[in-house]
Design a protein around this motif. Structure first.
Motif: not given
Length: 670
Positions: A78, A96, A413-415, A431, A448-449
């Motif tokens: 993770d 992070k 940063y892909r979230d 989601t 983007s995050e």
């Protein structure tokens, strides 16, 4: 506290050679999503032809309670990073750089952690090997006959192998019970290597490399020229590579026969070499010399190149997916070396780097330093966001999930952060699940995050069966060359009586600036799109010509009913669009955008940026502040009419606010 004397000797020498300077730091650019100034990149136009690789820029730093000496970081599935410290703790740090938990042992942690298939973390401290659950709880502890400074290895069947200073290799079952032990003739501090047949290879200070069967019996042994304090490495063809002191690198066949040996000519510290070989994707073997250099040896045993630094290298190299080799040095630097032996970059810390680095799947390099810090080095910036759908049609109560992706796929940063312009029409959860709440049109934004890029989807919600019919656009599309469809006049609107802006809404309707809906409502709290507001403001001005040609990239998405108004607004300088060349007609207009357009339409001159009377003056974008100040000065805006006296520049404007601002502008410009 148990300390290896020879390792301490190396630390002491390195301390004399190292020079102390402030740690490297780099500040990432802070991108803001400012309307009319933000550029959006189309990810479909971006080609990512490179493998993940660190760019040498500091991503984050985590400070432990003590030096991170010989404990190399381990990366969980993770993205959690685990590392030990001489303060007697194993730390779990999220991707992070924030501490998730810490696990206290009885003594300093020199061992590097290993992670099992189920997420269990194994690490040595003193005479104990600890098994720790992914949430930081002790699972079990095994007491060995000596200090454990080595990294555990995990077999295909879950067996945990660990070397010990008592000269034994222990094989433990997943529950911590001992399966067997194998006795060598010297202390051991490396990580066992396991081949595809389950054979375990370990080095010992009795100058030998041992090959051990999965049942704990000896397969063969090979005597080398010096102590073997490092870990073996196994090539794709089964060749075993091992460094003997700082004197020789051996290539050994799986039957124990020497294939070739290469002399390591730096013996400054009497053979104290803890650096293990590492193998590149092309089969090149990388190994520290024990002095101030690292060798690259071809699979045939000939030298490819040697890279020299200003400090001794007792660190095991780490090889990235793109072939870059990362190695730390006693000169307090992490070096990134290209496959041709030239330096790519160097990263300065404030402590010796003795432990090997770990390379993440996104190319980030994690390393511990004697300055008690864990560094994450390397940022792959997001350069675009895409949505699987940019329009969505729902019935109230219905839900669908949008899928957003960032480019490149290995960005740091892909979230995605989801938001809705009007939750009374459409809600979106974390989601990307969008739920229709009530009739109307709203925009869902995937950001983007890191806040640098976004993509907008238009959500149209129709009334559920039994509700009022869906509201038409405002104004509704008109027949070619004909007037707008008949709409209720102000006196017949059912939902503006008692509204604080009711009188101005009525004036706007009477002037033909805005229209009501066919069901007799005005919906004062509904949002306004950029195309709708352009139409409203142009209808409040004297009739104009056909306007200027539209150069917006998305001009084809502007409704026919609004196209002329947008052309006229462009000609009058009311609309400027965005830096990426778009107008975004269906995006809801914000307070800052709306008041800027109103003041441009008024013809009033604007002073340079001046402080307004709003409580959130500091949050008003620099490009919008002159317009906000002028609107407040002329009475178009009044801070007392806003909740808590805040302008809320990024909040979506309502239909009532739009009508009021235009009416007030027309009154003060007379």
């Amino acid at each position: 506290m148990l300390v290896k004397k020879s390792l301490c000797a190396v630390f002491s020498i390195a301390l004399l050679l190292a020079c102390f300077t402030p740690p490297h730091s780099a500040k990432a650019l802070d991108f803001k999503l400012n309307p009319d100034v933000k550029t959006e990149v189309n990810p479909d136009l971006i080609l990512n032809l490179t493998l993940p690789s660190s760019n040498g820029v500091e991503r984050w730093v985590f400070e432990a309670g003590g030096a991170i000496n010989s404990s190399s970081p381990a990366i969980g599935a993770d993205g959690t990073v685990y590392v030990g410290s001489v303060d007697g703790k194993l730390y779990a740090v999220d991707k992070k750089g924030t501490k998730k938990w810490e696990f206290a042992t009885k003594t300093a942690v020199y061992s590097s952690p290993a992670i099992g298939a189920d997420g269990t973390v194994y690490v040595g401290s003193g005479v104990h090997l600890y098994a720790i659950t992914p949430d930081g709880k002790r699972k079990w502890a095994f007491e060995a006959g000596g200090g454990i400074y080595s990294t555990p290895a995990i077999g295909a069947d879950g067996t945990v192998y660990v070397e010990c200073e008592d000269g034994k290799l222990y094989a433990l079952m997943p529950d911590g019970m001992k399966r067997w032990e194998f006795k060598t003739g010297g202390g051991m501090s490396g990580k066992p290597a396991i081949d595809s047949n389950g054979t375990i290879y370990v080095g010992s200070r009795d100058k030998k490399l041992y090959a051990i069967n999965p049942n704990g019996t000896k397969k063969w042994e090979l005597t080398t020229i010096d102590e073997v304090k490092s870990s073996p490495a196994i090539g794709t063809d089964g060749t075993v590579y091992i460094a003997s002191g700082a004197k020789r690198l051996y290539a050994i066949k799986s039957d124990g026969k020497v294939k070739w040996e290469y002399p390591l000519d730096d013996e400054l510290y009497g053979g104290n070499l803890y650096a293990s070989p590492a193998i590149g994707v092309d089969g090149t073997i990388y190994v520290g010399s024990g002095g101030s250099g690292m060798y690259a040896i071809k699979p045939d045993g000939t030298k490819k190149w040697k890279f020299d630094t200003d400090g001794i290298m007792i660190t095991t190299p780490a090889v990235g997916a793109d072939g870059t080799v990362y190695i730390g040095s006693a000169d307090m630097k992490l070096y990134a070396i290209k496959a041709d032996g030239t330096k790519k970059w160097e990263f300065k810390t404030n402590g010796q780097i003795i432990a090997a680095s770990a390379v993440g799947s996104d190319g980030t390099v994690y390393m511990g330093s004697g300055d008690s810090k864990l560094y994450a080095v390397g940022i792959v910036h997001v350069n675009g966001v895409s949505l699987n759908r940019t329009t969505l049609h729902l019935v109230a109560g219905q839900s669908e999930t949008l899928q957003a992706t960032v480019a490149p796929a290995h960005a740091t940063y892909r979230d995605i952060i989801w938001s809705s312009s009007d939750e009374r029409i459409a809600k979106v959860d974390a989601t990307g699940k969008v739920t229709g709440m009530g009739p109307g049109k709203a925009t869902v934004t995937a950001t983007s995050e890191d806040g640098g890029y976004y993509k907008i989807g238009i959500v149209t919600v129709s009334a559920a069966t039994g509700d009022n019919p869906p509201a038409p656009a405002n104004p509704p599309p008109a027949p070619a060359n004909g007037p707008p469809s008949p709409q209720p006049d102000a006196a017949n609107l059912t939902d503006i009586a008692g509204h604080r802006l009711g009188s101005e809404i009525a004036k706007a309707v009477a002037l033909g600036i805005v229209f009501g809906y066919s069901d007799g409502t005005f919906r004062p709290d509904g949002n306004v799109t950029r195309a709708e507001f352009a139409s409203m403001i142009v209808r409040g001005l004297p009739p104009g010509d056909e306007g200027a040609p539209l150069g917006f990239k998305d001009k084809d998405t502007i409704g026919t009913w609004a196209e002329k108004a947008v052309r006229q607004a462009v000609a009058l300088g009311i609309i400027h669009g965005y830096e990426d060349g778009t107008f975004r007609p269906d995006a809801n207009i914000t307070h800052a955008e709306m008041i800027s357009m109103v003041i441009r339409a008024s013809g009033f001159s604007m002073d340079q940026e001046r402080q307004t009377g709003f409580a959130d003056d500091a949050d008003i974008p620099k490009w919008a502040k002159p317009a906000v100040f002028k609107a407040e000065e002329t009475g178009i805006l009044n801070a007392g009419e806003f909740r808590d006296g805040k302008f809320a520049p990024q909040a979506m404007s309502t239909r009532a606010e739009a009508a009021s601002s235009i009416v007030r502008m027309l009154e003060v410009r007379k």
